[in-house]
Write a protein that holds these residues in place. Structure first.
Motif, PDB file in Angstrom:
ATOM      1  N   ILE A  37      10.912  89.917 -13.146  1.00  0.00           N
ATOM      2  CA  ILE A  37      12.318  90.433 -12.879  1.00  0.00           C
ATOM      3  C   ILE A  37      13.189  90.861 -10.931  1.00  0.00           C
ATOM      4  O   ILE A  37      11.970  91.509 -10.762  1.00  0.00           O
ATOM      5  CB  ILE A  37      13.415  91.493 -13.703  1.00  0.00           C
ATOM      6  N   GLY A  76      15.956  87.667 -14.478  1.00  0.00           N
ATOM      7  CA  GLY A  76      15.169  87.336 -15.502  1.00  0.00           C
ATOM      8  C   GLY A  76      14.654  85.739 -15.327  1.00  0.00           C
ATOM      9  O   GLY A  76      15.660  85.169 -15.563  1.00  0.00           O
ATOM     10  N   GLN A  80       8.663  93.400 -14.972  1.00  0.00           N
ATOM     11  CA  GLN A  80       9.704  93.471 -16.136  1.00  0.00           C
ATOM     12  C   GLN A  80       9.633  94.682 -16.983  1.00  0.00           C
ATOM     13  O   GLN A  80       9.916  95.116 -17.141  1.00  0.00           O
ATOM     14  CB  GLN A  80      10.073  92.789 -17.086  1.00  0.00           C
TER      15      GLN A  80
END
Length: 353
Positions: free
Chosen positions: A208, A221, A133
C-alpha cells in the motif's frame, strides 16, 4: 449493453462496500457502478471515498448506476459460486438489471453524481511511504482502539517516521507506521479509520502506498484508490516514546490478559479498576460495595498506581504479544511490543529505593 460479471468479484465488492460505508448512515450505503476504460465502482462513508476496479470484461456504457448495498447482500445471500460462477447484467439508458436464479434487481437510472476524486499524476511518482497493507492496518487498529465515535485519530510525520496515535484521559496508544521524509500532521475521524481497517482487511496483503496532498491523504493499493478526509493539525508533534526510566524489564503479561478477560465478564463498563505495580503487584476493582483483587506475578522496586479502563486495556493487550518491555518512572508506564506502544499515566508513586 449485456454482459456477464464474475460472481466472486461481485461478492468481494459487496463485502468490501458493506464494511467501508458502515451502517450508521443509510444514505451512504450504496455503490456507484460506472465504466471508464474498465468496469469500476465508487463508494463513500461520508468522509473517505473509495474507487475500485471491478472487471475488464464488459461493454462500455455512459450511465452511472447507484446500487443499494443491502439489496446486493440480499441478492447474493446463500449463493453458491461454484453453481453460479457468473451473473448476468444488462446496462441500459433507462436503468440496470441484474439477474440471478429466481431474483432480478432492476435499478432505474438516476441523476446522481458518483463519489469521485482526482489525484495529481505527480503524486503517483512520489509516495510519502510504502509498506505492507497488513502492517498499515495493524498500526491503525492498535492506535485507534482507545477511541470512540466522534474522536480524531492523529497521523504525524516528523521527517523521519510516520506515527498514528490517540490520547485518552489516562492512556495513550502509539504505533509506528513507517519511515518518511515528509513533515505533516493530520487528524482522521475514528469512524472512518475503523471503516478503512475493516474493509482493507478483506483484501490480500499487497503493498500500500500513502500519498499526501495539501488538503487530502490518499491510499493506493492493488485495484483501489482511497481519498481520506482529514483535519490539518497546525502543530506537528514530535513523537518520543523513550522516557527516563527508573525501572525497565522484559515481562510476560499473559496473566494480566487472563485477568482482563475475567474482569470483562465480572465487571460493568464503568467499574473503577486499578493496577498496583510494586514488590507485590496486583489488580484491584471496585463495583459498588464489592472489591475484587487479582495478584500479578511481577515485581518492581518502587510502587506505581495506575487507573485503567479494563475493557480498553483488554483490547490493547490482545493486540500485543505476551512478552513485552515495560519502562517506568514517577509519571508514566510504557508497555512496548515491536512497533506498538501503550502509555499509562501514573496516579500515585512511592519511591522505595
Amino acid at each position: 449493453m449485456e454482459g456477464w460479471i464474475p460472481t466472486r468479484r461481485l461478492l468481494k465488492i459487496t463485502e468490501f462496500a458493506d464494511k467501508f460505508c458502515g451502517k450508521t448512515e443509510p444514505i451512504h450505503r450504496y455503490i456507484y457502478l460506472y465504466f471508464d476504460k474498465v468496469l469500476r465502482v465508487s463508494m463513500t462513508d461520508g468522509c473517505a471515498i473509495a474507487d475500485m476496479f471491478f472487471s475488464k470484461e464488459f461493454f462500455p456504457f455512459k450511465q452511472t448506476y447507484r446500487i443499494s448495498i443491502q439489496h446486493l447482500k440480499g441478492l447474493l445471500k446463500g449463493l453458491k459460486e461454484e453453481k453460479h460462477p457468473f451473473i448476468r447484467m444488462l446496462a441500459l439508458d433507462e436503468g440496470l438489471k441484474i439477474d440471478l436464479e429466481n431474483m432480478a434487481l432492476n435499478i432505474e437510472s438516476e441523476d446522481k453524481i458518483k463519489p469521485e476524486f482526482k489525484m495529481d499524476k505527480i503524486l503517483f511518482n512520489n509516495p510519502t511511504v510504502k509498506l505492507h497493507q497488513k502492517d498499515f492496518i495493524n498500526s491503525l487498529d492498535f492506535s485507534s482502539i482507545l477511541a470512540m465515535e466522534g474522536d480524531i485519530i492523529n497521523i504525524v510525520s516528523d521527517n523521519k517516521y510516520i506515527w498514528s496515535y490517540y490520547h485518552d484521559f489516562n492512556m495513550s496508544t502509539y504505533s509506528l507506521i513507517g519511515e518518511s521524509n515528509t513533515r505533516f500532521s493530520r487528524g482522521i475521524p475514528y469512524v472512518t479509520i475503523r471503516h478503512i481497517i475493516k474493509s482493507l482487511s478483506l483484501l490480500s496483503d499487497d503493498e500500500i502506498m500513502i500519498f499526501l496532498e495539501e488538503k487530502s491523504l490518499f491510499l493506493k493499493g492493488k485495484g483501489y484508490n482511497i481519498k481520506v478526509c482529514n483535519v490539518i493539525n497546525p502543530v506537528v508533534e514530535t513523537i518520543n516514546i523513550q522516557i527516563e526510566h527508573l525501572e525497565e524489564k522484559k515481562a510476560n503479561v499473559k496473566d494480566i490478559k487472563k485477568i482482563m478477560n475475567k474482569a470483562y465478564t465480572a465487571l460493568p463498563v464503568n467499574a473503577k479498576v486499578y493496577i498496583v505495580f510494586g514488590k507485590d503487584s496486583y489488580i484491584l476493582a471496585k463495583d459498588g460495595k464489592t472489591t475484587l483483587t487479582w495478584k500479578i506475578d511481577l515485581e518492581f522496586k518502587n510502587q506505581y498506581l495506575v487507573e485503567v479502563n479494563h475493557r480498553k486495556l483488554r483490547s490493547i493487550l490482545s493486540r500485543m504479544d505476551d512478552e513485552i518491555y515495560i519502562k517506568m518512572n514517577e509519571k508514566k508506564i510504557v508497555f512496548s511490543n515491536k512497533n506498538k506502544y501503550l502509555e499509562i499515566y501514573v496516579k500515585e508513586f512511592k519511591n522505595h529505593q
